[in-house]
Design an enzyme around this catalytic site. Structure first.
Site, mmCIF file in Angstrom:
data_model
loop_
_atom_site.group_PDB
_atom_site.id
_atom_site.type_symbol
_atom_site.label_atom_id
_atom_site.label_comp_id
_atom_site.label_asym_id
_atom_site.label_seq_id
_atom_site.Cartn_x
_atom_site.Cartn_y
_atom_site.Cartn_z
ATOM 1 N N CYS A 56 131.944 31.928 12.111
ATOM 2 C CA CYS A 56 131.874 30.981 13.375
ATOM 3 C C CYS A 56 130.535 29.965 13.169
ATOM 4 C CB CYS A 56 131.746 31.867 14.493
ATOM 5 S SG CYS A 56 129.990 32.706 14.713
ATOM 6 N N HIS A 118 121.731 37.461 16.985
ATOM 7 C CA HIS A 118 121.871 38.176 18.344
ATOM 8 C C HIS A 118 120.699 37.989 19.329
ATOM 9 C CE1 HIS A 118 123.777 40.409 14.842
ATOM 10 N NE2 HIS A 118 124.846 39.962 15.564
ATOM 11 N N HIS A 168 123.807 47.149 21.995
ATOM 12 C CA HIS A 168 123.726 46.195 21.080
ATOM 13 C C HIS A 168 122.726 45.090 21.235
ATOM 14 C CE1 HIS A 168 125.640 42.291 19.485
ATOM 15 N NE2 HIS A 168 126.546 43.084 18.822
ATOM 16 N N GLU A 170 122.152 42.045 20.926
ATOM 17 C CA GLU A 170 122.423 40.952 21.858
ATOM 18 C C GLU A 170 122.099 41.168 23.189
ATOM 19 O OE1 GLU A 170 125.933 38.453 21.805
ATOM 20 O OE2 GLU A 170 125.831 38.180 23.804
ATOM 21 N N SER A 266 130.036 45.239 14.244
ATOM 22 C CA SER A 266 130.438 44.068 14.518
ATOM 23 C C SER A 266 131.220 44.145 15.747
ATOM 24 C CB SER A 266 131.144 43.355 13.466
ATOM 25 O OG SER A 266 131.761 42.099 13.946
ATOM 26 N N ASN A 268 132.547 41.739 17.808
ATOM 27 C CA ASN A 268 133.488 40.908 17.892
ATOM 28 C C ASN A 268 134.859 41.560 17.148
ATOM 29 O OD1 ASN A 268 134.514 38.760 15.567
ATOM 30 N ND2 ASN A 268 132.156 39.197 15.653
#
Ligand code: SF4
Length: 352
Positions: A56, A118, A168, A170, A266, A268
């Protein structure tokens, strides 16, 4: 006189060995033995490629930032945590001179450190300043947007419900923006257990890489409990996660098996595997072609193939090549949209 017969399918035993006295024995061996296992995974296949897939704009930017800082400042360049969650990307940048650390205390005073895509909490920024580190921030702008919302919602006195996965990076970074005001929920059961001070002053945010369908359920449960709930001005689940989930669904329905290229940390990529499984198509997460187990391919004639936002597309091509070793492969692409989003680089990474 001896005769060599090449068998490429179990059915060949009957078709091509008529008249051979050993045929019944060979057929028995093949049906019960290791050869039968291999024959069941060979043969022609269709590969349905999901598009968009792979990198991305946020991952592209983060990888480019590390490469430019290495070029401009020389090695070593320290990177806090994995720059993006992919073992191949991390290995390639390590080979170029990047040093990945879990804690800023591992970075010598005064050196350069890159923050990963992140994002980080204010406490991490303060620690970097304490150690006189030269910071280059590769936080994805779409993660930075969620941080800004967290600060804004908390500053006006809201309890901020963050929908995300505990632990996570993030999520850790966003929680750190206002630890006393932000509560984490992972699912609908967590919503039922929530205890808040003022139910009239509530807002919510989400991790950028969640599954769209699951998040709708959690946010609906929040709205049912707190009708005055405020949300972000635009969805926090990013365009890349949304697009990869939609393109996965475009291939999973036609596939016997889905392979998702991505690393086990990961978010996603994991969501893509789960999404396929929820829709009834078996799916596996693979770091690369070497992770494919022959048993997964038994009887599989159509493979859906995609990659998470942090996985390089070359790994997808390698998977196709590996499948080609088991028989002819026809590749078709299902592209649901073209992504044109690009993020600029920070001036500290040599952007003009
Ligand atoms: S997956 Fe989304 S939030 Fe994460 S780096 Fe890519 S664009 Fe940014």
């Amino acid at each position: 006189m001896s005769q060599v017969i090449v068998l490429t399918r179990l059915s060949d035993v009957d078709d091509r060995t008529i008249g051979c006295p050993a045929a019944p024995m060979v057929a028995g061996e093949l049906r019960s033995g290791v050869l039968a296992d291999w024959l069941s995974v060979t043969g022609p296949r269709m590969v349905l490629l999901a598009g968009p897939r792979s990198f991305c704009a946020g991952v592209d930017r983060a990888v480019e930032i590390v490469a430019r800082v290495l070029r401009d400042r020389g090695r070593p360049v320290y990177v806090r945590k994995q720059i993006v969650h992919n073992v191949h990307v991390v290995a390639e940048l390590t080979g170029l001179g990047a040093v990945f650390v879990d804690d800023l205390d591992e970075v010598p005073r005064g050196e350069t450190v890159v923050f990963s895509a992140h994002g980080v909490s204010p406490a991490v920024r303060a620690r970097a300043a304490d150690r006189d580190l030269s910071v280059v921030d590769a936080t994805c702008p779409l993660v930075a947007k969620v941080h800004a919302e967290a600060r804004r919602f908390a500053a006006r006195g809201d309890t901020v419900v963050l929908v995300g996965h505990a632990g996570h990076e993030e999520v850790e970074g966003i929680l750190g923006e206002a630890p006393d005001a932000i509560v984490l929920v992972e699912d609908v059961a967590d919503v039922a257990r929530l205890r808040v001070g003022d139910p009239e002053r509530m807002s919510y945010l989400t991790q950028t890489t969640l599954a769209v369908d699951e998040t709708v359920e959690v946010v609906d449960a929040l709205r049912a409990r707190f009708p005055g709930l405020h949300g972000p001005s635009t969805e926090d689940i990013c365009y890349a996660s949304t697009n990869r989930q939609s393109s996965l669904l475009a291939v999973a329905g036609e596939a016997d098996l889905v392979l998702v290229v991505g690393s086990s940390n990961s978010s996603n990529s994991l969501r893509l595997v789960e999404l396929s499984q929820r829709h009834g198509t078996p799916a596996h997460l693979i770091d690369d072609a070497s992770d494919i187990r022959p048993s997964w391919l038994a009887g599989v004639r159509t493979v859906g193939l995609t990659a998470g936002a942090s996985a390089p597309d070359r790994l997808v091509r390698e998977v196709i090549a590996a499948l080609g070793g088991l028989g002819p492969v026809e590749v078709a692409e299902r592209t649901i949209t073209r992504e044109t989003i690009r993020f600029g680089l920070p001036s500290a990474a040599g952007a003009s």
